[in-house]
Scaffold this motif. Sequence first.
Motif, PDB file in Angstrom:
ATOM      1  N   UNK A   1      20.911  -7.097   7.539  1.00 18.55           N
ATOM      2  CA  UNK A   1      22.157  -7.632   7.371  1.00 18.55           C
ATOM      3  C   UNK A   1      22.506  -8.106   5.891  1.00 18.55           C
ATOM      4  N   UNK A   2      21.641  -8.787   5.260  1.00 12.44           N
ATOM      5  CA  UNK A   2      21.693  -9.212   3.972  1.00 12.44           C
ATOM      6  C   UNK A   2      21.401  -8.262   2.778  1.00 12.44           C
ATOM      7  N   UNK A   3      20.645  -7.098   2.927  1.00 11.92           N
ATOM      8  CA  UNK A   3      20.336  -5.995   2.116  1.00 11.92           C
ATOM      9  C   UNK A   3      20.420  -4.693   2.643  1.00 11.92           C
ATOM     10  N   UNK A   4      21.646  -4.370   3.019  1.00 14.25           N
ATOM     11  CA  UNK A   4      22.026  -2.881   3.776  1.00 14.25           C
ATOM     12  C   UNK A   4      21.680  -1.877   3.085  1.00 14.25           C
ATOM     13  N   UNK A   5      21.399  -0.711   3.682  1.00 21.57           N
ATOM     14  CA  UNK A   5      21.306   0.328   2.980  1.00 21.57           C
ATOM     15  C   UNK A   5      22.448   1.236   3.212  1.00 21.57           C
ATOM     16  N   UNK A   6      23.207   0.985   4.203  1.00 22.04           N
ATOM     17  CA  UNK A   6      24.434   1.537   4.534  1.00 22.04           C
ATOM     18  C   UNK A   6      25.815   0.981   3.594  1.00 22.04           C
ATOM     19  N   UNK A   7      26.696   1.720   3.465  1.00 18.56           N
ATOM     20  CA  UNK A   7      28.056   1.329   2.662  1.00 18.56           C
ATOM     21  C   UNK A   7      27.651   0.653   1.396  1.00 18.56           C
ATOM     22  N   UNK A   8      26.820   1.146   0.629  1.00 18.78           N
ATOM     23  CA  UNK A   8      26.510   0.437  -0.841  1.00 18.78           C
ATOM     24  C   UNK A   8      26.176  -0.857  -0.600  1.00 18.78           C
TER      25      UNK A   8
ATOM     26  N   UNK B   1      23.802  -1.910   9.455  1.00 23.83           N
ATOM     27  CA  UNK B   1      25.397  -1.515   9.662  1.00 23.83           C
ATOM     28  C   UNK B   1      26.276  -2.747   9.317  1.00 23.83           C
ATOM     29  N   UNK B   2      27.344  -2.535   8.633  1.00 25.14           N
ATOM     30  CA  UNK B   2      28.266  -3.539   8.245  1.00 25.14           C
ATOM     31  C   UNK B   2      29.567  -3.439   9.241  1.00 25.14           C
ATOM     32  N   UNK B   3      29.553  -4.398  10.082  1.00 27.47           N
ATOM     33  CA  UNK B   3      30.434  -4.328  11.217  1.00 27.47           C
ATOM     34  C   UNK B   3      31.936  -4.459  10.525  1.00 27.47           C
ATOM     35  N   UNK B   4      31.984  -5.285   9.526  1.00 28.17           N
ATOM     36  CA  UNK B   4      33.189  -5.684   8.864  1.00 28.17           C
ATOM     37  C   UNK B   4      33.950  -4.458   8.180  1.00 28.17           C
ATOM     38  N   UNK B   5      32.860  -3.720   8.015  1.00 25.82           N
ATOM     39  CA  UNK B   5      33.561  -2.468   7.072  1.00 25.82           C
ATOM     40  C   UNK B   5      34.314  -1.276   8.265  1.00 25.82           C
TER      41      UNK B   5
ATOM     42  N   UNK C   1      36.075 -10.632  -1.072  1.00 28.99           N
ATOM     43  CA  UNK C   1      35.235  -9.463  -1.379  1.00 28.99           C
ATOM     44  C   UNK C   1      34.035  -9.625  -0.688  1.00 28.99           C
ATOM     45  N   UNK C   2      33.916 -10.218   0.296  1.00 27.30           N
ATOM     46  CA  UNK C   2      32.717 -10.332   1.073  1.00 27.30           C
ATOM     47  C   UNK C   2      32.715  -9.639   2.387  1.00 27.30           C
ATOM     48  N   UNK C   3      31.984  -8.694   2.783  1.00 29.37           N
ATOM     49  CA  UNK C   3      32.106  -8.065   4.167  1.00 29.37           C
ATOM     50  C   UNK C   3      31.710  -8.950   5.239  1.00 29.37           C
ATOM     51  N   UNK C   4      32.386  -9.820   5.432  1.00 23.93           N
ATOM     52  CA  UNK C   4      32.080 -10.785   6.598  1.00 23.93           C
ATOM     53  C   UNK C   4      33.205 -11.284   7.809  1.00 23.93           C
ATOM     54  N   UNK C   5      33.076 -11.680   8.610  1.00 25.30           N
ATOM     55  CA  UNK C   5      33.873 -12.102   9.505  1.00 25.30           C
ATOM     56  C   UNK C   5      35.092 -13.085   9.112  1.00 25.30           C
ATOM     57  N   UNK C   6      34.681 -13.980   8.084  1.00 25.06           N
ATOM     58  CA  UNK C   6      35.748 -14.956   7.395  1.00 25.06           C
ATOM     59  C   UNK C   6      36.599 -14.202   6.625  1.00 25.06           C
ATOM     60  N   UNK C   7      36.132 -13.296   5.749  1.00 23.64           N
ATOM     61  CA  UNK C   7      36.845 -12.476   5.110  1.00 23.64           C
ATOM     62  C   UNK C   7      37.849 -11.507   5.688  1.00 23.64           C
TER      63      UNK C   7
ATOM     64  N   UNK D   1      36.848  -5.001   3.087  1.00 27.29           N
ATOM     65  CA  UNK D   1      36.791  -6.218   2.811  1.00 27.29           C
ATOM     66  C   UNK D   1      35.988  -6.482   1.497  1.00 27.29           C
ATOM     67  N   UNK D   2      35.298  -5.280   0.913  1.00 25.69           N
ATOM     68  CA  UNK D   2      34.411  -5.536  -0.535  1.00 25.69           C
ATOM     69  C   UNK D   2      35.378  -5.547  -1.609  1.00 25.69           C
ATOM     70  N   UNK D   3      36.652  -5.167  -1.312  1.00 28.37           N
ATOM     71  CA  UNK D   3      37.524  -5.198  -2.561  1.00 28.37           C
ATOM     72  C   UNK D   3      38.844  -6.093  -2.285  1.00 28.37           C
ATOM     73  N   UNK D   4      38.898  -6.607  -1.246  1.00 32.46           N
ATOM     74  CA  UNK D   4      40.107  -7.653  -0.872  1.00 32.46           C
ATOM     75  C   UNK D   4      39.718  -9.018  -0.559  1.00 32.46           C
ATOM     76  N   UNK D   5      40.505  -9.981  -0.759  1.00 33.42           N
ATOM     77  CA  UNK D   5      40.049 -11.288  -0.345  1.00 33.42           C
ATOM     78  C   UNK D   5      38.894 -11.828  -1.223  1.00 33.42           C
TER      79      UNK D   5
END
Length: 109
Positions: A102-109, A26-30, A47-53, A41-45
């Motif tokens: 977290x590294x290889x998620x199946x959700x959110x592409x 589950x991508x908390x960032x998204x 492009x990393x869906x993480x807390x820093x972005x 967050x995958x298309x801005x900044x």
Amino acid sequence: MSNLFGDDLMFATLAFVVLGYLAGSVSTAIIVCRAMGLPDPRSEGSRNPGATNVLRLGGKKAAAITLAGDFLKGLLPVLFARLAGVEATGLALIALAAFLGHLYPIFFG
């Protein structure tokens, strides 16, 4: 330590490993960005869906929620498994599964 599953501790451990992976996926960032009306967050900044972005995109509150969610998605499966009586090796496998999710998620592409 007694366990919730009796003799089926191996099955319970395997079930918690799968749940750990799914929780980690589950991508908390998204989710936070969608809930707060922020850009994906995958298309801005970076492009990393993480807390820093998320910090870049939405500020400290959004980043703190993202970081807390990432922390909890690794912690909760391990805690629930511990309460169910899963032993240390199983707990380590569950934590590893959450990390891999977290590294290889199946959700959110």
